[in-house]
Design a protein around this motif. Structure first.
Motif, PDB file in Angstrom:
ATOM      1  N   ILE A   1       0.834  -1.211   0.000  1.00 46.66           N
ATOM      2  CA  ILE A   1       0.000   0.000   0.000  1.00 46.66           C
ATOM      3  C   ILE A   1       0.872   1.265   0.000  1.00 46.66           C
ATOM      4  CG2 ILE A   1      -1.647   1.335   1.382  1.00 46.66           C
ATOM      5  CD1 ILE A   1      -2.886  -1.460   2.143  1.00 46.66           C
ATOM      6  N   MET A   2       1.978   1.225   0.748  1.00 50.07           N
ATOM      7  CA  MET A   2       2.898   2.376   0.722  1.00 50.07           C
ATOM      8  C   MET A   2       3.515   2.523  -0.671  1.00 50.07           C
ATOM      9  SD  MET A   2       2.730   3.933   3.570  1.00 50.07           S
ATOM     10  CE  MET A   2       4.204   4.904   3.894  1.00 50.07           C
ATOM     11  N   HIS A   3       3.757   1.370  -1.307  1.00 47.26           N
ATOM     12  CA  HIS A   3       4.305   1.390  -2.676  1.00 47.26           C
ATOM     13  C   HIS A   3       3.322   1.972  -3.681  1.00 47.26           C
ATOM     14  CE1 HIS A   3       7.329  -2.159  -2.040  1.00 47.26           C
ATOM     15  NE2 HIS A   3       7.901  -0.990  -1.834  1.00 47.26           N
ATOM     16  N   PHE A   4       2.032   1.784  -3.387  1.00 44.65           N
ATOM     17  CA  PHE A   4       0.973   2.061  -4.366  1.00 44.65           C
ATOM     18  C   PHE A   4       1.131   3.418  -5.060  1.00 44.65           C
ATOM     19  CE2 PHE A   4      -3.116   3.871  -5.578  1.00 44.65           C
ATOM     20  CZ  PHE A   4      -3.669   2.863  -6.349  1.00 44.65           C
ATOM     21  N   PHE A   5       1.520   4.427  -4.276  1.00 40.06           N
ATOM     22  CA  PHE A   5       1.575   5.788  -4.834  1.00 40.06           C
ATOM     23  C   PHE A   5       2.854   6.040  -5.631  1.00 40.06           C
ATOM     24  CE2 PHE A   5      -1.118   5.776  -1.106  1.00 40.06           C
ATOM     25  CZ  PHE A   5      -2.277   6.321  -1.613  1.00 40.06           C
ATOM     26  N   GLY A   6       3.768   5.101  -5.585  1.00 42.86           N
ATOM     27  CA  GLY A   6       5.012   5.254  -6.333  1.00 42.86           C
ATOM     28  C   GLY A   6       6.067   5.996  -5.551  1.00 42.86           C
ATOM     29  N   MET A   7       7.264   6.020  -6.105  1.00 49.95           N
ATOM     30  CA  MET A   7       8.371   6.731  -5.458  1.00 49.95           C
ATOM     31  C   MET A   7       8.080   8.223  -5.472  1.00 49.95           C
ATOM     32  SD  MET A   7      11.671   4.837  -7.050  1.00 49.95           S
ATOM     33  CE  MET A   7      12.816   5.755  -6.054  1.00 49.95           C
ATOM     34  N   PRO A   8       8.618   8.960  -4.480  1.00 50.23           N
ATOM     35  CA  PRO A   8       8.452  10.414  -4.556  1.00 50.23           C
ATOM     36  C   PRO A   8       8.961  10.893  -5.924  1.00 50.23           C
ATOM     37  CG  PRO A   8       9.467   9.793  -2.474  1.00 50.23           C
ATOM     38  CD  PRO A   8       9.402   8.536  -3.306  1.00 50.23           C
TER      39      PRO A   8
ATOM     40  N   GLU B   1       2.381  13.685  -2.228  1.00 51.11           N
ATOM     41  CA  GLU B   1       1.179  14.400  -1.767  1.00 51.11           C
ATOM     42  C   GLU B   1       0.016  13.421  -1.580  1.00 51.11           C
ATOM     43  OE1 GLU B   1      -0.535  18.422  -3.581  1.00 51.11           O
ATOM     44  OE2 GLU B   1       1.171  17.654  -4.724  1.00 51.11           O
ATOM     45  N   LEU B   2      -0.132  12.514  -2.552  1.00 46.34           N
ATOM     46  CA  LEU B   2      -1.226  11.553  -2.480  1.00 46.34           C
ATOM     47  C   LEU B   2      -1.021  10.566  -1.336  1.00 46.34           C
ATOM     48  CD1 LEU B   2      -1.643  10.934  -6.306  1.00 46.34           C
ATOM     49  CD2 LEU B   2      -3.345  11.972  -4.806  1.00 46.34           C
ATOM     50  N   ARG B   3       0.251  10.155  -1.128  1.00 46.95           N
ATOM     51  CA  ARG B   3       0.539   9.217  -0.034  1.00 46.95           C
ATOM     52  C   ARG B   3       0.210   9.876   1.310  1.00 46.95           C
ATOM     53  NH1 ARG B   3       4.635   6.212  -1.838  1.00 46.95           N
ATOM     54  NH2 ARG B   3       5.864   8.104  -1.976  1.00 46.95           N
ATOM     55  N   GLN B   4       0.587  11.131   1.461  1.00 48.35           N
ATOM     56  CA  GLN B   4       0.304  11.859   2.702  1.00 48.35           C
ATOM     57  C   GLN B   4      -1.204  12.015   2.915  1.00 48.35           C
ATOM     58  OE1 GLN B   4       2.299  12.828   5.163  1.00 48.35           O
ATOM     59  NE2 GLN B   4       4.166  12.084   4.192  1.00 48.35           N
ATOM     60  N   GLN B   5      -1.885  12.338   1.850  1.00 47.48           N
ATOM     61  CA  GLN B   5      -3.340  12.495   1.914  1.00 47.48           C
ATOM     62  C   GLN B   5      -3.991  11.188   2.376  1.00 47.48           C
ATOM     63  OE1 GLN B   5      -4.888  14.451  -1.666  1.00 47.48           O
ATOM     64  NE2 GLN B   5      -6.590  13.017  -1.650  1.00 47.48           N
ATOM     65  N   PHE B   6      -3.482  10.082   1.822  1.00 49.14           N
ATOM     66  CA  PHE B   6      -3.975   8.757   2.203  1.00 49.14           C
ATOM     67  C   PHE B   6      -3.713   8.479   3.684  1.00 49.14           C
ATOM     68  CE2 PHE B   6      -2.709   4.353   3.031  1.00 49.14           C
ATOM     69  CZ  PHE B   6      -3.891   3.682   2.773  1.00 49.14           C
ATOM     70  N   LEU B   7      -2.487   8.741   4.123  1.00 54.47           N
ATOM     71  CA  LEU B   7      -2.129   8.470   5.525  1.00 54.47           C
ATOM     72  C   LEU B   7      -2.996   9.291   6.479  1.00 54.47           C
ATOM     73  CD1 LEU B   7       1.766   8.280   5.195  1.00 54.47           C
ATOM     74  CD2 LEU B   7       0.220   6.368   5.686  1.00 54.47           C
TER      75      LEU B   7
END
Ligand SMILES: [Fe+2]
Ligand SMILES: [Fe+2]
Lengths: 320, 93
Positions: A202-209, A231-237
């Motif tokens: 799931i952390m991988h899902f958004f891709g590398m920064p 940004e999307l990973r942070q929004q998800f978290l």
């Protein structure tokens, strides 16, 4: 599909007009002029999204016969049907950018196309279904929600419908999650175990920064990308970590914490090499799921054939 | 797609199908899983005749068209009535 961007000399006037329109927040309709590079990137994105929807139906499909109650079975069937429907809508959009559906499907079943990393992993227990519905669909919702304001109008329209249905998937997932999280110690343990196994994918899902590159800049300027990966990973978290904590479960990353000053989560850097490997169809379930897709594709060839023959026969006037 | 009898049909989306019959089946599967529907139409995309994007300009009115809207008359009436009442009250005192 070629992996590299085509280099085409565009008509500077048309390109300037196009860029100005997109910058002003306008959307591009199917069939309108667009730079080849834009077409290529939009097609790559939408094609990969379409592949992911139909491959994403597979892990959960395995649980339809084993769902713990009739109500769960019916809801899960509806959810899986939605995902395949999303695939169909997205292949239609991809077709407007100049690739045939046959070609895209053939490439997918041959294992030459990409689909999202999360669908290369096993769904081992019923708790995995809860994790997929809440966190995988939840992650996808961040990306797709942002892309509703992308610059390609047919994609944006389809995403509105998709997000509307994704909301049902997440709500359904939360119900399954709640039942397990408030259940017996064994059910809770099962849920925690599934969460741990799914955390990295799931952390991988958004891709590398994203690297700061002219390419990323262009994708953002053309609104084929709306928010950066991080940004999307942070929004998800921000949305989903509280759900884990609310039910007294452990976040599988001991280093994860909220930094008030920076208004962001810090976390353990996931192994990006694994993401690269999985992305090239080298995940634990890639081969098996592709083989399944291939088998059904072959098994259902007669349906496609019957449909095209029916059309040919009608064209001849043989069938009224 | 028509949500209720006698409503206007509204465009829901497109499908990829070899013929009209199959297009209706696919449209039903893709667009009516949740939304209410009593009737579906399908039409081949190449049978749609449309104005072009730059032609959007031709729909922009060249002159003030407020006289076409009921709202502007309602507004005028409000203005008239309020001044009438004000003068009436003045005389009263
Ligand atoms: Fe979906
Ligand atoms: Fe979903």
């Amino acid at each position: 599909m070629p992996e590299t961007t085509p280099v085409v000399a565009e008509d500077p006037e048309a390109l300037a007009d196009f860029t100005a329109r997109v910058r002003a927040g306008e959307q591009i309709e199917a069939g309108e002029w667009m730079p080849e590079e834009y077409r290529f990137e939009a097609l790559r994105l939408i094609n990969m999204h379409a592949n992911s929807e139909i491959m994403g139906a597979l892990p959960e499909r395995e649980w339809i016969p084993r769902a713990p109650s009739l109500a769960r079975k019916m809801a899960l069937t509806a959810k899986v049907q939605d995902e395949v429907g999303h695939g169909m809508l997205l292949y239609r959009v991809a077709e407007t950018l100049g690739r045939s559906r046959d070609e895209m499907i053939a490439e997918l079943v041959a294992g030459r196309a990409r689909f999202h990393n999360v669908f290369h992993y096993p769904a081992e227990t019923w708790a995995d279904v809860a994790i997929i519905q809440v966190f995988v669909d939840g992650a996808a919702m961040q990306t797709q929600g942002a892309l509703r304001s992308c610059s390609y109008a047919p994609y944006s329209r389809v995403l509105k419908r998709i997000c509307y249905e994704e909301d049902f998937h997440i709500q359904l997932g939360l119900d399954v999650w709640r039942a397990l999280a408030e259940g017996t110690p064994r059910q809770r343990a099962m849920l925690q175990d599934a969460l741990c196994r799914w955390w990295t994918p799931i952390m991988h899902f958004f891709g590398m920064p994203d690297r700061v590159s002219p390419h990323t800049e262009k994708m953002l300027a053309w609104r084929i990308k709306v928010k950066s990966n991080e940004e999307l990973r942070q929004q998800f978290l921000r949305k989903f970590v509280p759900i884990i904590l609310e039910y007294g479960l452990d976040v599988p990353d001991p280093n994860l914490r909220w930094v008030e000053d920076e208004q962001r989560y810090v976390y353990t850097e996931p192994d990006w090499e694994e993401l690269r490997r999985v992305g090239r169809n080298g995940g634990p379930k890639s081969a098996e799921r592709l083989a399944l897709r291939q088998r059904f594709h072959a098994q259902h060839a007669w349906v496609r054939e019957a449909m095209s023959r029916w059309r040919a026969a009608r064209a001849d006037g043989a069938v009224a | 797609m028509q949500g209720r009898h006698r409503d206007a049909h509204v465009h829901a989306g497109d499908v990829h199908a070899p013929d009209a019959e199959m297009a209706l089946v696919l449209a039903k599967e893709n667009y009516t899983r949740r939304d209410p529907c009593v009737n579906l139409w399908v039409v081949r995309a190449d049978q749609i005749h449309a104005t072009t994007r730059p032609a959007a300009e031709m729909f922009v009115p060249a002159t003030d068209k407020s006289y076409r809207f009921g709202g502007s008359y309602r507004q005028q009436r409000r203005v008239l009535q309020s001044s009438y009442k004000a003068s009436y009250r003045d005389e009263d005192q």
